[in-house]
Write a protein that holds these residues in place. Sequence first.
Motif, PDB file in Angstrom:
ATOM      1  N   ARG A 359       0.379  -0.872   0.330  1.00  0.00           N
ATOM      2  CA  ARG A 359       0.038  -0.088  -0.196  1.00  0.00           C
ATOM      3  C   ARG A 359       0.991   1.636  -0.401  1.00  0.00           C
ATOM      4  NH1 ARG A 359      -3.061  -3.592   3.647  1.00  0.00           N
ATOM      5  NH2 ARG A 359      -2.496  -2.412   5.511  1.00  0.00           N
ATOM      6  N   ILE A 360       1.977   1.331   0.630  1.00  0.00           N
ATOM      7  CA  ILE A 360       2.865   1.973   0.778  1.00  0.00           C
ATOM      8  C   ILE A 360       3.116   2.859  -0.213  1.00  0.00           C
ATOM      9  CG2 ILE A 360       5.100   3.403   1.502  1.00  0.00           C
ATOM     10  CD1 ILE A 360       4.021   1.814   4.221  1.00  0.00           C
ATOM     11  N   LYS A 361       3.838   1.549  -1.024  1.00  0.00           N
ATOM     12  CA  LYS A 361       4.453   1.489  -3.010  1.00  0.00           C
ATOM     13  C   LYS A 361       3.106   2.006  -3.328  1.00  0.00           C
ATOM     14  CE  LYS A 361       7.405   1.541  -6.270  1.00  0.00           C
ATOM     15  NZ  LYS A 361       7.668  -0.118  -6.816  1.00  0.00           N
ATOM     16  N   ALA A 362       2.107   1.279  -3.837  1.00  0.00           N
ATOM     17  CA  ALA A 362       1.297   2.046  -4.571  1.00  0.00           C
ATOM     18  C   ALA A 362       1.069   3.933  -4.253  1.00  0.00           C
ATOM     19  CB  ALA A 362      -0.240   1.225  -4.713  1.00  0.00           C
ATOM     20  N   GLY A 363       1.366   3.685  -2.703  1.00  0.00           N
ATOM     21  CA  GLY A 363       0.569   5.197  -2.488  1.00  0.00           C
ATOM     22  C   GLY A 363       2.183   6.667  -2.848  1.00  0.00           C
ATOM     23  N   ILE A 364       3.531   6.153  -2.925  1.00  0.00           N
ATOM     24  CA  ILE A 364       3.967   6.671  -3.842  1.00  0.00           C
ATOM     25  C   ILE A 364       3.641   6.877  -4.906  1.00  0.00           C
ATOM     26  CG2 ILE A 364       6.315   6.471  -4.338  1.00  0.00           C
ATOM     27  CD1 ILE A 364       6.946   5.240  -1.407  1.00  0.00           C
ATOM     28  N   LEU A 365       3.836   5.914  -5.560  1.00  0.00           N
ATOM     29  CA  LEU A 365       3.288   5.890  -7.059  1.00  0.00           C
ATOM     30  C   LEU A 365       1.775   6.851  -7.179  1.00  0.00           C
ATOM     31  CD1 LEU A 365       3.449   2.099  -8.204  1.00  0.00           C
ATOM     32  CD2 LEU A 365       5.561   4.038  -8.694  1.00  0.00           C
ATOM     33  N   THR A 366       0.644   6.579  -6.915  1.00  0.00           N
ATOM     34  CA  THR A 366       0.048   7.745  -7.116  1.00  0.00           C
ATOM     35  C   THR A 366       0.622   9.272  -6.399  1.00  0.00           C
ATOM     36  OG1 THR A 366      -1.784   6.172  -6.658  1.00  0.00           O
ATOM     37  CG2 THR A 366      -2.636   8.315  -6.129  1.00  0.00           C
ATOM     38  N   MET A 367       1.125   9.613  -5.669  1.00  0.00           N
ATOM     39  CA  MET A 367       1.029  10.750  -5.233  1.00  0.00           C
ATOM     40  C   MET A 367       2.020  11.350  -6.769  1.00  0.00           C
ATOM     41  SD  MET A 367       3.372  12.164  -2.233  1.00  0.00           S
ATOM     42  CE  MET A 367       4.874  11.264  -2.758  1.00  0.00           C
TER      43      MET A 367
END
Length: 408
Positions: A359-367
């Motif tokens: 989820r953290i990695k997905a959040g970084i990509l979204t940001m």
Amino acid sequence: MKHRIVVLGAGYAGAYVAGTLARRLSPADTEITVVNAVPDFVQRLRLHQLAAGQDIDAPKLADVFAGTGVRLRLARVTALDPENQVVAVADADGGGELGYDTLLYALGSHGDDHALPGVAEHAFDVAARPSALRLRERLDSLGRRGEGGRVVVVGDGLTGIETATEIAESRPGLSVALIARGELGARLSAGARGHLRRACDRLGITVLEHTAVEAVEATRVLCADGTALASDATVWTAGFAVTPLAAAGGLEVTENGRIVVDRTMRSVSHPNVYAAGDSAYAIGDNGRPLPMSCASAGFTGRQAVEAIVGRLTGRKIANTTLAYPGNHISLGRRDGILQLVDGEAQAKPKYLGGRKAARIKAGILTMSLWTTSHPTFGMPKRKHRLAAAADATADKAISHREGGHVAA
């Protein structure tokens, strides 16, 4: 005449720098042009997902820069002439030349085949959107056969690990093998290495460690120990390289072609040229070269902005952070590894794994996508004028007050 700023490349580094400069510099005396070969922003960090069959957003750069004042030139850079401050480009109309006063070089990197026999002819890669789509088409064709297929991923860096796990999870009918030159996940902590091995086992990935590849053929991979691995799709992820444009143009570069820059991302050989992202050979705060990564693109891009704005407006140049915080690795959509490193770039003993890391990695990509798609978010009402323009404005004011004569 306006100060001409040309940004080469609209990846993570180039798009960020162009948008931020547009936010901070007055359009009254600056002109910003971005040169990019394709019309879309490519989420390079997610190309392994695209290859595996997922839909990945690719915002139009015309929309990204709409309303910012940034000019977009869709063209391929063919040559640099830093002595005459000119960039040669080729496009559908034949191309031409662009003059600049300040140049930001952010052309990034591409897959490195190490001149190994057969790689260019027979292997796929996920270093660019077209090549990722070609791999996707190949995987689709293997799926339609109904007989499964064998995928061999060469390279156990972050790209290789993410590609192998993504394909294995998204396409369970295929057999996936991952070839590692050394120990799998050697740069990770012991705990993270164990997590990675368990993920590969769970996904059915065959891992071949301490294995060197000598050649790639249409239907197999030849290893140095004499092993021949059958392969219906060989994916090459064994490193990245930069284009030779900077070296050919006379800029001081490293042995592998990256532009040597000072602490402010300024070329050590040509003071009106800056570099950011994979193209820049920058020394981090830990005294080590920053690795090619999205994080490095952000850090070097921010420093380049501070340097360009500071020098053009006569302000003090701030030294921003140049760090290598660690690795965020996706292992499919539901698993991942967050591995932080110490000041010597060595993995810390503790790591975060599992769904939370994913989820953290997905959040970084979204940001990363959102900030790139909104380059002038929070644009201030007052923008900085260039030092010369500010001086000229002041001179005019004095001249007006003193009857047309500038005070000595």
